[in-house]
Design a protein around this motif. Sequence first.
Motif, PDB file in Angstrom:
ATOM      1  N   ARG A 120      20.033  35.126 -75.256  1.00 36.43           N
ATOM      2  CA  ARG A 120      18.605  35.151 -75.548  1.00 36.43           C
ATOM      3  C   ARG A 120      18.337  35.755 -76.924  1.00 36.43           C
ATOM      4  NH1 ARG A 120      18.521  37.140 -69.975  1.00 36.43           N
ATOM      5  NH2 ARG A 120      17.668  35.534 -68.605  1.00 36.43           N
ATOM      6  N   ALA A 121      19.179  36.721 -77.297  1.00 39.38           N
ATOM      7  CA  ALA A 121      19.023  37.380 -78.607  1.00 39.38           C
ATOM      8  C   ALA A 121      19.750  36.609 -79.705  1.00 39.38           C
ATOM      9  CB  ALA A 121      19.565  38.803 -78.535  1.00 39.38           C
ATOM     10  N   ARG A 122      20.234  35.406 -79.379  1.00 41.75           N
ATOM     11  CA  ARG A 122      20.943  34.543 -80.325  1.00 41.75           C
ATOM     12  C   ARG A 122      22.172  35.249 -80.911  1.00 41.75           C
ATOM     13  NH1 ARG A 122      15.579  33.429 -80.682  1.00 41.75           N
ATOM     14  NH2 ARG A 122      14.979  31.227 -80.524  1.00 41.75           N
ATOM     15  N   ALA A 123      22.935  35.853 -80.033  1.00 41.74           N
ATOM     16  CA  ALA A 123      24.146  36.563 -80.427  1.00 41.74           C
ATOM     17  C   ALA A 123      25.168  36.437 -79.308  1.00 41.74           C
ATOM     18  CB  ALA A 123      23.834  38.027 -80.711  1.00 41.74           C
ATOM     19  N   GLU A 124      26.362  36.964 -79.544  1.00 44.15           N
ATOM     20  CA  GLU A 124      27.415  36.957 -78.527  1.00 44.15           C
ATOM     21  C   GLU A 124      27.912  38.373 -78.307  1.00 44.15           C
ATOM     22  OE1 GLU A 124      30.653  34.342 -79.227  1.00 44.15           O
ATOM     23  OE2 GLU A 124      29.391  32.566 -79.539  1.00 44.15           O
ATOM     24  N   ALA A 125      28.150  38.729 -77.045  1.00 42.57           N
ATOM     25  CA  ALA A 125      28.744  40.022 -76.740  1.00 42.57           C
ATOM     26  C   ALA A 125      30.226  39.978 -77.112  1.00 42.57           C
ATOM     27  CB  ALA A 125      28.596  40.334 -75.256  1.00 42.57           C
ATOM     28  N   PRO A 126      30.738  41.010 -77.786  1.00 41.35           N
ATOM     29  CA  PRO A 126      32.140  41.007 -78.225  1.00 41.35           C
ATOM     30  C   PRO A 126      33.100  41.386 -77.101  1.00 41.35           C
ATOM     31  CG  PRO A 126      31.114  43.043 -78.897  1.00 41.35           C
ATOM     32  CD  PRO A 126      30.031  42.226 -78.222  1.00 41.35           C
ATOM     33  N   VAL A 127      33.057  40.632 -76.025  1.00 41.20           N
ATOM     34  CA  VAL A 127      33.898  40.910 -74.852  1.00 41.20           C
ATOM     35  C   VAL A 127      34.763  39.690 -74.592  1.00 41.20           C
ATOM     36  CG1 VAL A 127      33.933  41.458 -72.401  1.00 41.20           C
ATOM     37  CG2 VAL A 127      32.130  42.408 -73.856  1.00 41.20           C
ATOM     38  N   ARG A 128      36.050  39.912 -74.479  1.00 42.99           N
ATOM     39  CA  ARG A 128      36.971  38.801 -74.233  1.00 42.99           C
ATOM     40  C   ARG A 128      37.619  38.873 -72.852  1.00 42.99           C
ATOM     41  NH1 ARG A 128      34.051  37.360 -77.096  1.00 42.99           N
ATOM     42  NH2 ARG A 128      34.209  36.787 -79.306  1.00 42.99           N
ATOM     43  N   GLN A 129      37.645  40.077 -72.263  1.00 41.56           N
ATOM     44  CA  GLN A 129      38.237  40.230 -70.930  1.00 41.56           C
ATOM     45  C   GLN A 129      37.424  41.219 -70.116  1.00 41.56           C
ATOM     46  OE1 GLN A 129      42.348  41.365 -72.041  1.00 41.56           O
ATOM     47  NE2 GLN A 129      43.028  39.549 -70.931  1.00 41.56           N
ATOM     48  N   ARG A 130      37.432  41.043 -68.806  1.00 41.30           N
ATOM     49  CA  ARG A 130      36.776  41.970 -67.897  1.00 41.30           C
ATOM     50  C   ARG A 130      37.753  42.359 -66.798  1.00 41.30           C
ATOM     51  NH1 ARG A 130      34.611  36.880 -66.330  1.00 41.30           N
ATOM     52  NH2 ARG A 130      35.092  36.382 -64.158  1.00 41.30           N
ATOM     53  N   LEU A 131      37.490  43.503 -66.193  1.00 42.41           N
ATOM     54  CA  LEU A 131      38.289  43.996 -65.077  1.00 42.41           C
ATOM     55  C   LEU A 131      37.332  44.465 -63.998  1.00 42.41           C
ATOM     56  CD1 LEU A 131      41.397  46.313 -65.220  1.00 42.41           C
ATOM     57  CD2 LEU A 131      39.603  46.677 -63.539  1.00 42.41           C
ATOM     58  N   CYS A 132      37.480  43.933 -62.814  1.00 40.65           N
ATOM     59  CA  CYS A 132      36.623  44.312 -61.699  1.00 40.65           C
ATOM     60  C   CYS A 132      37.319  45.396 -60.876  1.00 40.65           C
ATOM     61  CB  CYS A 132      36.327  43.100 -60.816  1.00 40.65           C
ATOM     62  SG  CYS A 132      35.278  43.493 -59.395  1.00 40.65           S
ATOM     63  N   THR A 133      36.636  46.518 -60.675  1.00 44.96           N
ATOM     64  CA  THR A 133      37.247  47.617 -59.927  1.00 44.96           C
ATOM     65  C   THR A 133      37.394  47.288 -58.439  1.00 44.96           C
ATOM     66  OG1 THR A 133      35.045  48.635 -59.918  1.00 44.96           O
ATOM     67  CG2 THR A 133      36.644  49.476 -61.503  1.00 44.96           C
ATOM     68  N   ILE A 134      36.631  46.327 -57.953  1.00 47.22           N
ATOM     69  CA  ILE A 134      36.840  45.871 -56.577  1.00 47.22           C
ATOM     70  C   ILE A 134      38.196  45.175 -56.482  1.00 47.22           C
ATOM     71  CG2 ILE A 134      36.033  44.308 -54.765  1.00 47.22           C
ATOM     72  CD1 ILE A 134      33.186  44.754 -55.772  1.00 47.22           C
ATOM     73  N   ALA A 135      38.457  44.283 -57.441  1.00 48.89           N
ATOM     74  CA  ALA A 135      39.745  43.575 -57.458  1.00 48.89           C
ATOM     75  C   ALA A 135      40.896  44.547 -57.650  1.00 48.89           C
ATOM     76  CB  ALA A 135      39.744  42.523 -58.560  1.00 48.89           C
ATOM     77  N   LEU A 136      40.713  45.564 -58.502  1.00 44.52           N
ATOM     78  CA  LEU A 136      41.780  46.542 -58.724  1.00 44.52           C
ATOM     79  C   LEU A 136      42.043  47.349 -57.458  1.00 44.52           C
ATOM     80  CD1 LEU A 136      43.792  47.918 -60.564  1.00 44.52           C
ATOM     81  CD2 LEU A 136      41.946  49.399 -61.395  1.00 44.52           C
ATOM     82  N   ALA A 137      40.985  47.732 -56.751  1.00 47.34           N
ATOM     83  CA  ALA A 137      41.162  48.465 -55.494  1.00 47.34           C
ATOM     84  C   ALA A 137      41.963  47.648 -54.494  1.00 47.34           C
ATOM     85  CB  ALA A 137      39.799  48.846 -54.912  1.00 47.34           C
ATOM     86  N   LYS A 138      41.734  46.344 -54.476  1.00 51.41           N
ATOM     87  CA  LYS A 138      42.499  45.479 -53.567  1.00 51.41           C
ATOM     88  C   LYS A 138      43.953  45.383 -54.003  1.00 51.41           C
ATOM     89  CE  LYS A 138      38.612  42.642 -51.986  1.00 51.41           C
ATOM     90  NZ  LYS A 138      38.031  41.288 -51.900  1.00 51.41           N
ATOM     91  N   GLU A 139      44.181  45.296 -55.335  1.00 51.45           N
ATOM     92  CA  GLU A 139      45.559  45.252 -55.832  1.00 51.45           C
ATOM     93  C   GLU A 139      46.315  46.517 -55.446  1.00 51.45           C
ATOM     94  OE1 GLU A 139      47.300  42.946 -57.396  1.00 51.45           O
ATOM     95  OE2 GLU A 139      45.692  41.460 -57.515  1.00 51.45           O
ATOM     96  N   LEU A 140      45.609  47.648 -55.448  1.00 45.59           N
ATOM     97  CA  LEU A 140      46.225  48.923 -55.112  1.00 45.59           C
ATOM     98  C   LEU A 140      46.273  49.181 -53.608  1.00 45.59           C
ATOM     99  CD1 LEU A 140      44.547  51.153 -57.848  1.00 45.59           C
ATOM    100  CD2 LEU A 140      46.894  50.286 -57.842  1.00 45.59           C
ATOM    101  N   ALA A 141      45.657  48.286 -52.837  1.00 43.67           N
ATOM    102  CA  ALA A 141      45.591  48.436 -51.377  1.00 43.67           C
ATOM    103  C   ALA A 141      44.994  49.783 -50.986  1.00 43.67           C
ATOM    104  CB  ALA A 141      46.972  48.258 -50.758  1.00 43.67           C
ATOM    105  N   LEU A 142      43.912  50.158 -51.662  1.00 47.19           N
ATOM    106  CA  LEU A 142      43.263  51.427 -51.329  1.00 47.19           C
ATOM    107  C   LEU A 142      42.657  51.344 -49.924  1.00 47.19           C
ATOM    108  CD1 LEU A 142      41.365  52.289 -54.655  1.00 47.19           C
ATOM    109  CD2 LEU A 142      43.657  52.975 -53.932  1.00 47.19           C
TER     110      LEU A 142
END
Length: 334
Positions: A120-142
């Motif tokens: 909307r602001a005619r720009a791009e967020a400088p983000v190329r990767q994301r990490l979801c802490t829900i997915a990480l918790a599952k990977e760790l079998a918390l």
Amino acid sequence: MLEDLTTAASAPVPWPAAYPQGYAVVDVETTGLARDDRIISAAVYRLDARGEVEDHWYTTVNPQRDPGPVWIHGLTSDVLADAPLFEEVAEEFAARLADRVLVAHNAVFDWQMIAREYARARAEAPVRQRLCTIALAKELALPLPNHKLESLAAHFGVVQQRAHHALDDARVLAEAFRPSLRAAAAGGVRLPLHECRPLTEWADRPAPQIGRQAGPGQAGGYGSYRPSSWRPARKRPVCPHPNPGRYEDGKPLKQGMRVAFSGDTSVERELLEDRAAEAGLHVATSLSRLTSLLVTNDPDSGTSKVVKARQFGTPVVDEAAFGQLLRDVAPADE
């Protein structure tokens, strides 16, 4: 599987060379969950490669429309009236995201809200990767009872002071992410990183100026936005899990199940599909005898998927039920 996450999270460990060099732990509060909703507050905790806090930042944002569920986030029209517009904070926000992995609880939601605001602001967020802490918790079998932020915080002894306040939610998540990251490093766990593709164009129709806030269950004069170009079409990675068969009522979903969607949804379809894929489900574009589950809010409609579901006896659930099922997807039998 990690046997002692507490010890792993506190003891010195060799650091995997492939891990990112920095993280931006983010939380955004919004006027709602749909693609036309807006950010009303945002917070970022910047962490170094090993999860140590470098600094933090917080801002409210004037959404130029009704603030939505005030009973959740507490930000009224009066509070937001003097807040900066998103385009006025976009540069500073971007500086705090640059060259870092975006970390959030249900990261695909925060990322898509951020991507839309930048478009909307005619720009791009400088983000190329994301990490979801829900997915990480599952990977760790918390051993969590569910995947709410409060449960993750309680597991690591983090005290939450103001739930649904962006700054406190980001603080809590940063404090819980640090031991999670160290446990992952100690166990040689591959971080569940996902690519972020920015939205490059957005066209708005006139929306009501910020005014009265809605009560629970009311639309509250939400504005109307129409994307002229959503995210580029992409081919999803192949689901790594075998199809365990059809969903059975009363049992959890299992990784590898083939899930199809039909009809309108209150949460944007692509967001639902991303959530399903990140949970380990196979997102199917069509319905066949191998489909495990059909998600639709209109099971009596005559769409081809609904008709085929009736013919094949495919289980059908609505969006709300599917959202509940996504909270606890059982691991694949591998």
